[in-house]
Write an enzyme that holds these catalytic residues in place. Structure first.
Site, mmCIF file in Angstrom:
data_model
loop_
_atom_site.group_PDB
_atom_site.id
_atom_site.type_symbol
_atom_site.label_atom_id
_atom_site.label_comp_id
_atom_site.label_asym_id
_atom_site.label_seq_id
_atom_site.Cartn_x
_atom_site.Cartn_y
_atom_site.Cartn_z
ATOM 1 N N LYS A 147 4.824 14.891 -9.693
ATOM 2 C CA LYS A 147 3.642 14.124 -10.118
ATOM 3 C C LYS A 147 2.445 14.472 -9.236
ATOM 4 O O LYS A 147 2.429 14.185 -8.048
ATOM 5 C CB LYS A 147 3.892 12.621 -10.020
ATOM 6 C CG LYS A 147 2.720 11.851 -10.643
ATOM 7 C CD LYS A 147 2.647 10.416 -10.221
ATOM 8 C CE LYS A 147 1.687 10.164 -9.096
ATOM 9 N NZ LYS A 147 0.270 10.386 -9.397
ATOM 10 N N GLY A 199 1.397 11.700 1.254
ATOM 11 C CA GLY A 199 0.320 10.762 0.928
ATOM 12 C C GLY A 199 0.129 9.770 2.053
ATOM 13 O O GLY A 199 0.378 10.092 3.223
ATOM 14 N N SER A 200 -0.308 8.569 1.700
ATOM 15 C CA SER A 200 -0.646 7.592 2.731
ATOM 16 C C SER A 200 0.611 6.984 3.356
ATOM 17 O O SER A 200 1.658 6.888 2.718
ATOM 18 C CB SER A 200 -1.502 6.487 2.120
ATOM 19 O OG SER A 200 -0.759 5.812 1.125
ATOM 20 N N THR A 201 0.475 6.553 4.591
ATOM 21 C CA THR A 201 1.586 5.923 5.305
ATOM 22 C C THR A 201 2.014 4.646 4.579
ATOM 23 O O THR A 201 3.209 4.355 4.468
ATOM 24 C CB THR A 201 1.160 5.632 6.765
ATOM 25 O OG1 THR A 201 0.919 6.895 7.391
ATOM 26 C CG2 THR A 201 2.228 4.900 7.540
ATOM 27 N N GLU A 202 1.030 3.945 4.041
ATOM 28 C CA GLU A 202 1.323 2.675 3.355
ATOM 29 C C GLU A 202 2.269 2.897 2.161
ATOM 30 O O GLU A 202 3.308 2.231 2.041
ATOM 31 C CB GLU A 202 -0.015 2.118 2.874
ATOM 32 C CG GLU A 202 0.018 0.733 2.336
ATOM 33 C CD GLU A 202 -1.296 0.428 1.615
ATOM 34 O OE1 GLU A 202 -2.265 1.212 1.752
ATOM 35 O OE2 GLU A 202 -1.325 -0.583 0.895
ATOM 36 N N GLY A 216 4.056 5.587 1.585
ATOM 37 C CA GLY A 216 5.293 6.188 2.111
ATOM 38 C C GLY A 216 6.273 5.123 2.567
ATOM 39 O O GLY A 216 7.471 5.182 2.269
ATOM 40 N N GLU A 245 5.697 12.975 4.267
ATOM 41 C CA GLU A 245 4.645 13.628 5.047
ATOM 42 C C GLU A 245 3.418 12.748 4.894
ATOM 43 O O GLU A 245 2.807 12.708 3.826
ATOM 44 C CB GLU A 245 4.423 15.049 4.505
ATOM 45 C CG GLU A 245 3.787 15.965 5.527
ATOM 46 C CD GLU A 245 2.283 15.967 5.430
ATOM 47 O OE1 GLU A 245 1.655 15.109 6.095
ATOM 48 O OE2 GLU A 245 1.743 16.792 4.696
ATOM 49 N N CYS A 252 -4.515 15.802 6.383
ATOM 50 C CA CYS A 252 -3.677 14.859 7.142
ATOM 51 C C CYS A 252 -3.584 15.266 8.608
ATOM 52 O O CYS A 252 -3.431 14.422 9.470
ATOM 53 C CB CYS A 252 -2.300 14.740 6.511
ATOM 54 S SG CYS A 252 -1.588 16.329 6.108
ATOM 55 N N GLU A 290 -6.903 6.422 10.194
ATOM 56 C CA GLU A 290 -7.162 7.692 9.528
ATOM 57 C C GLU A 290 -8.362 7.502 8.589
ATOM 58 O O GLU A 290 -8.317 6.673 7.678
ATOM 59 C CB GLU A 290 -5.933 8.112 8.720
ATOM 60 C CG GLU A 290 -6.074 9.477 8.112
ATOM 61 C CD GLU A 290 -4.823 9.943 7.370
ATOM 62 O OE1 GLU A 290 -4.223 9.139 6.636
ATOM 63 O OE2 GLU A 290 -4.460 11.120 7.532
HETATM 64 P P1 NDP Z 1 -1.622 7.563 -1.902
HETATM 65 O O1 NDP Z 1 -0.561 7.531 -0.871
HETATM 66 O O2 NDP Z 1 -1.841 6.366 -2.735
HETATM 67 O O3 NDP Z 1 -1.376 8.780 -2.914
HETATM 68 C C1 NDP Z 1 -0.463 9.843 -2.748
HETATM 69 C C2 NDP Z 1 0.359 10.060 -4.016
HETATM 70 O O4 NDP Z 1 1.226 8.945 -4.239
HETATM 71 C C3 NDP Z 1 -0.488 10.159 -5.273
HETATM 72 O O5 NDP Z 1 0.121 11.052 -6.180
HETATM 73 C C4 NDP Z 1 -0.427 8.735 -5.788
HETATM 74 O O6 NDP Z 1 -0.728 8.629 -7.150
HETATM 75 C C5 NDP Z 1 1.012 8.387 -5.524
HETATM 76 N N1 NDP Z 1 1.302 6.943 -5.485
HETATM 77 C C6 NDP Z 1 0.432 5.905 -5.359
HETATM 78 N N2 NDP Z 1 1.107 4.739 -5.352
HETATM 79 C C7 NDP Z 1 2.414 5.041 -5.480
HETATM 80 C C8 NDP Z 1 3.616 4.264 -5.528
HETATM 81 N N3 NDP Z 1 3.601 2.945 -5.429
HETATM 82 N N4 NDP Z 1 4.802 4.904 -5.661
HETATM 83 C C9 NDP Z 1 4.852 6.248 -5.738
HETATM 84 N N5 NDP Z 1 3.745 7.029 -5.704
HETATM 85 C C10 NDP Z 1 2.547 6.443 -5.568
HETATM 86 O O7 NDP Z 1 -2.966 7.988 -1.208
HETATM 87 P P2 NDP Z 1 -4.450 7.651 -1.702
HETATM 88 O O8 NDP Z 1 -4.837 8.694 -2.653
HETATM 89 O O9 NDP Z 1 -4.581 6.235 -2.140
HETATM 90 O O10 NDP Z 1 -5.250 7.794 -0.343
HETATM 91 C C11 NDP Z 1 -5.286 6.699 0.577
HETATM 92 C C12 NDP Z 1 -5.320 7.154 1.993
HETATM 93 O O11 NDP Z 1 -4.117 7.837 2.272
HETATM 94 C C13 NDP Z 1 -6.397 8.166 2.331
HETATM 95 O O12 NDP Z 1 -7.588 7.563 2.672
HETATM 96 C C14 NDP Z 1 -5.777 8.901 3.476
HETATM 97 O O13 NDP Z 1 -6.034 8.185 4.658
HETATM 98 C C15 NDP Z 1 -4.309 8.886 3.181
HETATM 99 N N6 NDP Z 1 -3.817 10.127 2.569
HETATM 100 C C16 NDP Z 1 -3.068 10.949 3.322
HETATM 101 C C17 NDP Z 1 -2.623 12.138 2.798
HETATM 102 C C18 NDP Z 1 -1.817 13.073 3.600
HETATM 103 O O14 NDP Z 1 -1.759 14.252 3.286
HETATM 104 N N7 NDP Z 1 -1.143 12.611 4.620
HETATM 105 C C19 NDP Z 1 -2.964 12.564 1.453
HETATM 106 C C20 NDP Z 1 -3.698 11.588 0.695
HETATM 107 C C21 NDP Z 1 -4.114 10.433 1.260
HETATM 108 P P3 NDP Z 1 -2.265 8.408 -7.580
HETATM 109 O O15 NDP Z 1 -3.045 9.524 -7.028
HETATM 110 O O16 NDP Z 1 -2.163 8.520 -9.034
HETATM 111 O O17 NDP Z 1 -2.652 7.083 -7.061
#
Ligand code: NDP
Length: 494
Positions: A194, A245-248, A250, A267, A301, A398
């Site tokens: 996804k 993606g985000s720590t939250e 994750g 990650e 990140c 971050e």
């Molecule tokens: P998210 O963690 O929400 O997004 C990462 C991926 O997870 C996207 O594909 C997202 O889908 C998907 N996702 C969202 N909610 C869920 C869920 N409940 N279960 C499974 N998958 C989910 O990051 P954000 O885009 O909201 O960014 C927020 C913050 O996170 C940023 O400001 C940054 O600080 C951090 N971040 C860190 C990254 C890294 O590489 N470490 C990368 C991106 C963000 P969708 O995009 O459709 O919401």
């Protein structure tokens, strides 16, 4: 060239350079009006759609499917069916498909680079020179392992896990796809991936590459959608989740799949310290600082978002840094002269603005690249904060934008203490002439990746991943294969 500034006894320098626009043509990209979901080698129509836009001017690019729970289940079923033949195919045959994918990506790199910049906002020179070459290199690299798994893990009898569910973010859409898909396929798994809601287009174009490479149907499935689609994938019958993606989010995924037996790699975020000692090569260091934080608008990140400068050289470093920042060209991502492009989304822009406001209110001093930001689209000028205390939010959280916080230290011990004083542990940088000091620092820094006299360098052969709240598991290198394999150690040699 505009005016010339006379600098006392030194040679005169131009105060500004004017560049003629050098826009990359978008003709090479043929977008469909509407995209379906790529399941079992076919395009299936989703019930709902959303519009994906270009952050450079908010213009709509295409309609994209919102995969439902049922769609995700169909994709997992297609991957499960394909697993039987893909996992038993000789490694050397799997490698042939992967080499084909790598070659096609290289051949079509301009098309992909333009689309990546259009949909994500990053400067074309980055998507062209970094994202695309690295994405192709990942497939090349892991293709090489596909028939050598027994040698890579001697006496451990590696076998694939099954279906991998992969969820990726918006900062490196095609590169993250490659980091995820290449090792999974090399190890004999099948995949449901996804992409992020704001940047689905290169993943959808990648389906075209899969067809061109004649990859068997169902080996890779792409389901687009928002967080609900991601959550459905986590909930589905996959054998492994790989998330960036985000720590939250994750943490939420980890809680959700605890006890299910699904494998997990995370990650997550970072707040890397870029540590500058007084014996560094100062001009190269300035380039490294700029690349460390303003590369990809700071949507990285492992960005070097906390600059730790040894007190004795604080003034020249900050002075040179501001001068260098004043020369950064912010603007159209598709212009080949652009250094800093558009912020990926409105939501992300608001997050950056909120944290920058917090920095100002807490008492930090702000400097920004003097530039005219375009009226349409999402933009934020490269920013540096000085006079930052460790407790400030801009030193702890971050920001994921082009915002640098500068702190100081006196001794190497203090640098280590400050660098490690965050919940994250993804990366760090050390700038010094002394090799022994680099090794001393590297032993003590709690970070998965430590760069010395460089920053943000990636190679498919090199493992990448975090400590603490930056996640666990490694991507890249031999280490990156392991999370996609099970080992029959118990049946082998006791
Ligand atoms: P998210 O963690 O929400 O997004 C990462 C991926 O997870 C996207 O594909 C997202 O889908 C998907 N996702 C969202 N909610 C869920 C869920 N409940 N279960 C499974 N998958 C989910 O990051 P954000 O885009 O909201 O960014 C927020 C913050 O996170 C940023 O400001 C940054 O600080 C951090 N971040 C860190 C990254 C890294 O590489 N470490 C990368 C991106 C963000 P969708 O995009 O459709 O919401």
């Amino acid at each position: 060239m505009t005016e010339v500034e006379k600098r006392q006894d030194r040679s005169p320098v131009p105060t500004g350079w004017t560049y003629a626009p050098a826009p990359e043509s978008t003709d090479v990209v043929k977008l469909r009006e509407r995209y379906g979901l790529y399941i079992g080698g076919e395009w299936l129509t989703a019930k709902e759609h959303f519009t994906t836009i270009s952050p450079r001017d908010e213009s709509p690019l295409a309609e994209v499917g919102q995969a439902s729970v049922a769609d995700v289940e169909s994709a997992v079923a297609a991957a499960r069916e394909a697993f039987e033949s893909w996992s038993t195919l000789a490694g050397s045959e799997r490698a042939k498909y992967m080499f084909r994918i790598a070659r096609i990506l290289a051949e079509r790199s301009r098309e992909f680079a333009v689309l990546e910049s259009l949909n994500g906002g990053k400067p074309i020179k980055e998507s062209r020179d970094v994202d695309l070459p690295l994405a192709a290199a990942h497939f090349f690299y892991y293709a090489g392992w596909a028939d050598k798994l027994e040698y890579a893990f001697p006496n451990r009898r590696p076998r694939p896990l099954g279906v991998a569910g992969q969820i990726i973010p918006w900062n490196f859409p095609l590169l993250m796809l490659s980091w995820k898909i290449a090792p999974a396929l090399a190890a004999g798994n099948t995949v449901v991936l996804k992409p992020a809601e704001t940047t689905p287009l290169t993943a959808l174009l990648f389906c075209d590459v899969l067809r061109q490479a004649e990859l068997p149907a169902g080996v890779v499935n792409i389901v687009t959608g928002d967080g609900r689609t991601g959550a459905a994938l986590v909930d589905s019958g996959v054998d492994k989740i790989a998330f960036t993606g985000s720590t939250e989010v994750g943490k939420a995924i980890q809680r959700h799949i605890a006890g299910t037996g699904k494998r997990l790699t995370l990650e997550l975020g970072g707040k890397a310290a870029n540590i500058v000692f007084d014996d560094c090569a100062i001009d190269q260091t300035i380039e490294g600082i700029v690349n460390g934080i303003y590369f990809n608008q700071g949507h990285v990140c492992c960005a070097g978002s906390r600059l730790l400068v040894q007190e004795s050289i604080y003034e020249p470093v900050v002075d040179k840094l501001k001068r260098r920042m004043a020369t950064l060209r912010v603007g159209d991502p598709l212009d080949k002269n652009t250094d800093v492009g558009a912020i990926n989304s409105k939501v992300q822009l608001e997050r950056i603005e909120e944290l920058v406001e917090a920095g100002k209110n807490e008492g930090a001093e702000l400097f920004q690249t003097p530039c005219q930001l375009p009226e349409k689209g999402y933009w934020f000028a490269p920013t540096v904060f000085t006079n930052v205390a460790q407790s400030y939010r801009i030193a702890q959280e971050e920001i994921f934008g082009p915002v640098l916080s500068v702190l100081t230290f006196r001794t190497p011990e203090e640098a280590v203490e400050k660098a490690n004083n965050t919940p994250y542990g993804l990366s760090a940088g050390v700038w010094t002439e002394k090799g022994s000091r680099i090794l001393w620092m590297a032993e003590r820094l709690r970070a998965g990746v430590i760069w010395a006299n460089t920053f943000n360098r990636f190679d498919p052969a090199s493992p990448f991943g975090g400590y603490k709240e930056s996640g666990f598991g490694r991507e890249g290198g031999l280490h990156g294969l392991e999370p996609y394999l099970a080992f029959d150690t118990e049946t082998f040699g006791g």
